[in-house]
Design a protein around this motif. Structure first.
Motif, PDB file in Angstrom:
ATOM      1  N   CYS A  94       0.716  -1.031  -0.010  1.00  5.90           N
ATOM      2  CA  CYS A  94       0.013  -0.128  -0.036  1.00  5.90           C
ATOM      3  C   CYS A  94       0.749   1.113  -0.016  1.00  5.90           C
ATOM      4  CB  CYS A  94      -0.720   0.104   0.990  1.00  5.90           C
ATOM      5  SG  CYS A  94      -2.085   1.358   1.134  1.00  5.90           S
ATOM      6  N   LEU A 119     -11.748  -4.304  -8.498  1.00  8.54           N
ATOM      7  CA  LEU A 119     -10.676  -5.017  -8.249  1.00  8.54           C
ATOM      8  C   LEU A 119     -10.203  -6.192  -9.034  1.00  8.54           C
ATOM      9  CD1 LEU A 119     -11.205  -4.555  -3.981  1.00  8.54           C
ATOM     10  CD2 LEU A 119      -9.749  -3.134  -5.573  1.00  8.54           C
ATOM     11  N   GLN A 133      -6.966  -6.608  -0.944  1.00  2.00           N
ATOM     12  CA  GLN A 133      -7.132  -5.730  -2.095  1.00  2.00           C
ATOM     13  C   GLN A 133      -7.674  -4.432  -1.736  1.00  2.00           C
ATOM     14  OE1 GLN A 133      -9.494  -9.077  -4.281  1.00  2.00           O
ATOM     15  NE2 GLN A 133      -7.917  -8.412  -5.735  1.00  2.00           N
ATOM     16  N   SER A 137      -5.492  -0.759  -2.848  1.00  2.00           N
ATOM     17  CA  SER A 137      -6.235   0.434  -3.696  1.00  2.00           C
ATOM     18  C   SER A 137      -5.906   1.846  -3.139  1.00  2.00           C
ATOM     19  CB  SER A 137      -7.573   0.056  -3.894  1.00  2.00           C
ATOM     20  OG  SER A 137      -8.445   0.253  -2.677  1.00  2.00           O
ATOM     21  N   GLN A 138      -5.623   1.712  -1.968  1.00  2.00           N
ATOM     22  CA  GLN A 138      -5.489   3.097  -1.346  1.00  2.00           C
ATOM     23  C   GLN A 138      -4.031   3.615  -1.450  1.00  2.00           C
ATOM     24  OE1 GLN A 138      -8.567   4.580  -0.071  1.00  2.00           O
ATOM     25  NE2 GLN A 138      -8.970   2.763  -1.343  1.00  2.00           N
TER      26      GLN A 138
END
Length: 308
Positions: A94, A119, A133, A137-138
């Motif tokens: 991340c 995703l 997931q 995504s962040q």
């Protein structure tokens, strides 16, 4: 039902972090023997070691210099245990952070979220992996991204997340977590229940401090994120947690349905408790101590060799 466990040492007082990790894992095996895994940092990179075997058969030798370990014992529900990538902990990235994540509970909307949030598909079948997931995504791993993840998933859960800076996040939903802090030894220890922590520490270097009450029982409530920094300091955040009973989770079968809830199950246990020498207040006390309905049923069964 799965087990979460781990150790974070922020001083040089602990002689053998592997010994404590092994003791916690073995006692956590009561919550799952299908697979066992743990994660730690090595040169600022997350290393994950996991196998489709019980904690009794695992090797817990830690490399020199390891100060934080987080682990999981699995009772498989979704995703075959024979494909090791389905087992916990899961590794993720991340922003600039690597992390490992473990989950206790069952998520009901993983496929829905994967489609809704666009995703990527994955060979990992475990419902828990959707949490990884979403975090990936962040932009960065922090309270904001963890809050976002915790409020997207639906189900029964608590998560633990270890980053490659030796910071540990404990994300508390409705699954139990018990956390002890030993200030003199400069170490935090956690597991899914109070009884697991106590039993695990009996034969470790921390037991003397435990007997002398030289520890703090760290409170954490549903909907709270506790961050334990590598330095030993703590910080808390919150997220909106929806009680899983509203999703109709059946603790007997491990599936969601529309007619049976966690509350119903507890009421059923209370209705027959007197037959096994327990009162309703005894059941409430065990729930406050962190026992799940599954564990309480097993206690009644073990004491009287009968099923509730």
């Amino acid at each position: 039902m799965c087990g979460l466990y781990g150790v974070l040492s922020y001083g040089n007082e602990i002689k053998d972090i592997g010994e404590i990790t092994e003791a916690l894992a073995i006692e956590s095996a009561i919550r799952g023997t299908d697979a066992t895994g743990y994660a730690y940092n090595k040169s600022n990179h997350i290393e994950v070691y996991k196998k489709s075997k019980s904690a009794y058969m695992m090797n817990f030798n830690m490399p020199k210099g390891v100060n934080a370990v987080m682990g999981h014992t699995r009772h498989a529900t979704q995703g075959t245990l024979n494909y090791n990538e389905n087992n916990h902990p899961f590794k993720g990235h991340c922003g600039k952070s690597e992390f490992a994540l473990a989950h206790n509970g069952i998520l009901s909307n993983d496929r829905e979220l994967r489609h809704k949030l666009h995703l990527p598909s994955t060979r990992i079948e475990t419902d828990s992996y959707i949490a990884v997931q979403i975090l990936e995504s962040q932009k960065q791993l922090d309270f904001k991204s963890i809050k976002y993840m915790a409020e997207k998933v639906k189900g029964s859960y608590s998560f633990t997340i270890l980053d490659n800076k030796n910071n540990l996040y404990i994300v508390k939903g409705d699954s139990p977590v018990s956390i002890f802090h030993f200030p003199e030894k400069k170490v935090y220890v956690y597991a899914s229940t109070l009884s697991i922590v106590w039993k695990a520490l009996v034969d470790t270097e921390l037991f003397a401090d435990l007997q002398l009450n030289k520890y703090e029982d760290i409170d954490i409530t549903d909907g709270e994120i506790l961050k334990i920094y590598a330095s030993g300091q703590t910080q808390r955040g919150k997220f909106e947690f929806n009680e899983y009973a509203s999703y109709g989770y059946d603790w007997r079968t491990g599936y969601c349905n529309s007619y049976f809830s966690k509350t119903d199950y507890i009421d059923d246990i209370k209705s027959v408790a007197s037959y096994y020498g327990y009162q309703e207040d005894d059941i409430d006390t065990m729930l406050r101590q962190g026992f799940t309905p599954d564990e309480i049923e097993q206690i009644l069964y073990d004491n009287d060799c009968m099923e509730v």
